[in-house]
Design a protein around this motif. Structure first.
Motif, PDB file in Angstrom:
ATOM      1  N   PRO A  24     -14.491   6.174 -16.697  1.00  0.00           N
ATOM      2  CA  PRO A  24     -13.306   6.929 -16.293  1.00  0.00           C
ATOM      3  C   PRO A  24     -12.870   6.549 -14.876  1.00  0.00           C
ATOM      4  O   PRO A  24     -13.691   6.178 -14.033  1.00  0.00           O
ATOM      5  CB  PRO A  24     -13.777   8.387 -16.345  1.00  0.00           C
ATOM      6  CG  PRO A  24     -15.252   8.319 -16.260  1.00  0.00           C
ATOM      7  CD  PRO A  24     -15.663   7.013 -16.863  1.00  0.00           C
ATOM      8  N   VAL A  25     -11.565   6.620 -14.647  1.00  0.00           N
ATOM      9  CA  VAL A  25     -11.008   6.293 -13.340  1.00  0.00           C
ATOM     10  C   VAL A  25     -11.396   7.387 -12.365  1.00  0.00           C
ATOM     11  O   VAL A  25     -11.205   8.582 -12.638  1.00  0.00           O
ATOM     12  CB  VAL A  25      -9.475   6.172 -13.432  1.00  0.00           C
ATOM     13  CG1 VAL A  25      -8.870   5.908 -12.069  1.00  0.00           C
ATOM     14  CG2 VAL A  25      -9.101   5.079 -14.403  1.00  0.00           C
ATOM     15  N   GLN A  26     -11.941   6.996 -11.232  1.00  0.00           N
ATOM     16  CA  GLN A  26     -12.331   7.981 -10.231  1.00  0.00           C
ATOM     17  C   GLN A  26     -11.119   8.385  -9.404  1.00  0.00           C
ATOM     18  O   GLN A  26     -10.295   7.549  -9.049  1.00  0.00           O
ATOM     19  CB  GLN A  26     -13.413   7.421  -9.322  1.00  0.00           C
ATOM     20  CG  GLN A  26     -14.726   7.234 -10.020  1.00  0.00           C
ATOM     21  CD  GLN A  26     -15.859   7.087  -9.028  1.00  0.00           C
ATOM     22  OE1 GLN A  26     -15.649   6.801  -7.865  1.00  0.00           O
ATOM     23  NE2 GLN A  26     -17.059   7.271  -9.501  1.00  0.00           N
ATOM     24  N   THR A  27     -11.020   9.651  -9.109  1.00  0.00           N
ATOM     25  CA  THR A  27      -9.927  10.164  -8.296  1.00  0.00           C
ATOM     26  C   THR A  27     -10.482  11.089  -7.228  1.00  0.00           C
ATOM     27  O   THR A  27     -11.539  11.696  -7.391  1.00  0.00           O
ATOM     28  CB  THR A  27      -8.901  10.936  -9.150  1.00  0.00           C
ATOM     29  OG1 THR A  27      -9.573  11.978  -9.837  1.00  0.00           O
ATOM     30  CG2 THR A  27      -8.213  10.016 -10.148  1.00  0.00           C
ATOM     31  N   MET A  36      -4.350  14.565  -6.871  1.00  0.00           N
ATOM     32  CA  MET A  36      -5.430  13.647  -7.227  1.00  0.00           C
ATOM     33  C   MET A  36      -4.891  12.212  -7.272  1.00  0.00           C
ATOM     34  O   MET A  36      -3.911  11.929  -7.961  1.00  0.00           O
ATOM     35  CB  MET A  36      -6.014  14.031  -8.585  1.00  0.00           C
ATOM     36  CG  MET A  36      -6.662  15.406  -8.595  1.00  0.00           C
ATOM     37  SD  MET A  36      -7.895  15.637  -7.318  1.00  0.00           S
ATOM     38  CE  MET A  36      -9.251  14.733  -8.014  1.00  0.00           C
ATOM     39  N   ILE A  37      -5.548  11.314  -6.499  1.00  0.00           N
ATOM     40  CA  ILE A  37      -5.146   9.914  -6.416  1.00  0.00           C
ATOM     41  C   ILE A  37      -6.396   9.044  -6.447  1.00  0.00           C
ATOM     42  O   ILE A  37      -7.504   9.526  -6.171  1.00  0.00           O
ATOM     43  CB  ILE A  37      -4.341   9.626  -5.120  1.00  0.00           C
ATOM     44  CG1 ILE A  37      -5.172   9.966  -3.884  1.00  0.00           C
ATOM     45  CG2 ILE A  37      -3.021  10.353  -5.107  1.00  0.00           C
ATOM     46  CD1 ILE A  37      -4.583   9.498  -2.581  1.00  0.00           C
ATOM     47  N   PRO A  38      -6.281   7.757  -6.792  1.00  0.00           N
ATOM     48  CA  PRO A  38      -7.436   6.872  -6.695  1.00  0.00           C
ATOM     49  C   PRO A  38      -7.859   6.707  -5.235  1.00  0.00           C
ATOM     50  O   PRO A  38      -7.021   6.785  -4.332  1.00  0.00           O
ATOM     51  CB  PRO A  38      -6.932   5.537  -7.260  1.00  0.00           C
ATOM     52  CG  PRO A  38      -5.694   5.858  -7.999  1.00  0.00           C
ATOM     53  CD  PRO A  38      -5.128   7.098  -7.391  1.00  0.00           C
ATOM     54  N   PRO A  39      -9.137   6.486  -4.967  1.00  0.00           N
ATOM     55  CA  PRO A  39      -9.573   6.308  -3.576  1.00  0.00           C
ATOM     56  C   PRO A  39      -9.039   5.012  -2.981  1.00  0.00           C
ATOM     57  O   PRO A  39      -8.787   4.043  -3.697  1.00  0.00           O
ATOM     58  CB  PRO A  39     -11.102   6.292  -3.667  1.00  0.00           C
ATOM     59  CG  PRO A  39     -11.402   5.949  -5.073  1.00  0.00           C
ATOM     60  CD  PRO A  39     -10.255   6.431  -5.905  1.00  0.00           C
ATOM     61  N   HIS A  40      -8.852   4.979  -1.676  1.00  0.00           N
ATOM     62  CA  HIS A  40      -8.388   3.817  -0.912  1.00  0.00           C
ATOM     63  C   HIS A  40      -6.999   3.367  -1.336  1.00  0.00           C
ATOM     64  O   HIS A  40      -6.710   2.179  -1.400  1.00  0.00           O
ATOM     65  CB  HIS A  40      -9.374   2.648  -1.022  1.00  0.00           C
ATOM     66  CG  HIS A  40     -10.753   2.993  -0.595  1.00  0.00           C
ATOM     67  ND1 HIS A  40     -11.740   3.296  -1.488  1.00  0.00           N
ATOM     68  CD2 HIS A  40     -11.310   3.108   0.633  1.00  0.00           C
ATOM     69  CE1 HIS A  40     -12.852   3.579  -0.830  1.00  0.00           C
ATOM     70  NE2 HIS A  40     -12.617   3.487   0.446  1.00  0.00           N
ATOM     71  N   VAL A  41      -6.125   4.352  -1.639  1.00  0.00           N
ATOM     72  CA  VAL A  41      -4.759   4.057  -2.062  1.00  0.00           C
ATOM     73  C   VAL A  41      -3.825   4.974  -1.287  1.00  0.00           C
ATOM     74  O   VAL A  41      -4.150   6.128  -1.025  1.00  0.00           O
ATOM     75  CB  VAL A  41      -4.605   4.297  -3.580  1.00  0.00           C
ATOM     76  CG1 VAL A  41      -3.162   4.173  -4.014  1.00  0.00           C
ATOM     77  CG2 VAL A  41      -5.458   3.323  -4.349  1.00  0.00           C
TER      78      VAL A  41
END
Length: 59
Positions: A24-27, A36-41
């Motif tokens: 799963p995509v980490q947020t 909620m967003i992806p890290p380092h974005v």
């Protein structure tokens, strides 16, 4: 030519493929807008990255 001497068992094939599943995509929550967003974005909602405004948002 190198050829396998015996057929590989289903258990061995399954053990090899045990890490091939999709993860799963980490947020993480944006510290400014709590979306909620992806890290380092850069946050697409508020335009902040690491508590700095990187992209100007029009109201």
């Amino acid at each position: 030519m190198a050829v396998p001497k015996r057929k590989q068992s289903n258990a061995r094939t399954g053990a090899r493929r045990s890490h091939d599943f999709k993860k799963p995509v980490q947020t993480v929550a944006c510290p400014d807008c709590n979306k909620m967003i992806p890290p380092h974005v850069v946050c697409p909602n508020c335009g902040h990255y690491m508590r700095r405004e990187v992209v100007k948002q029009e109201d």
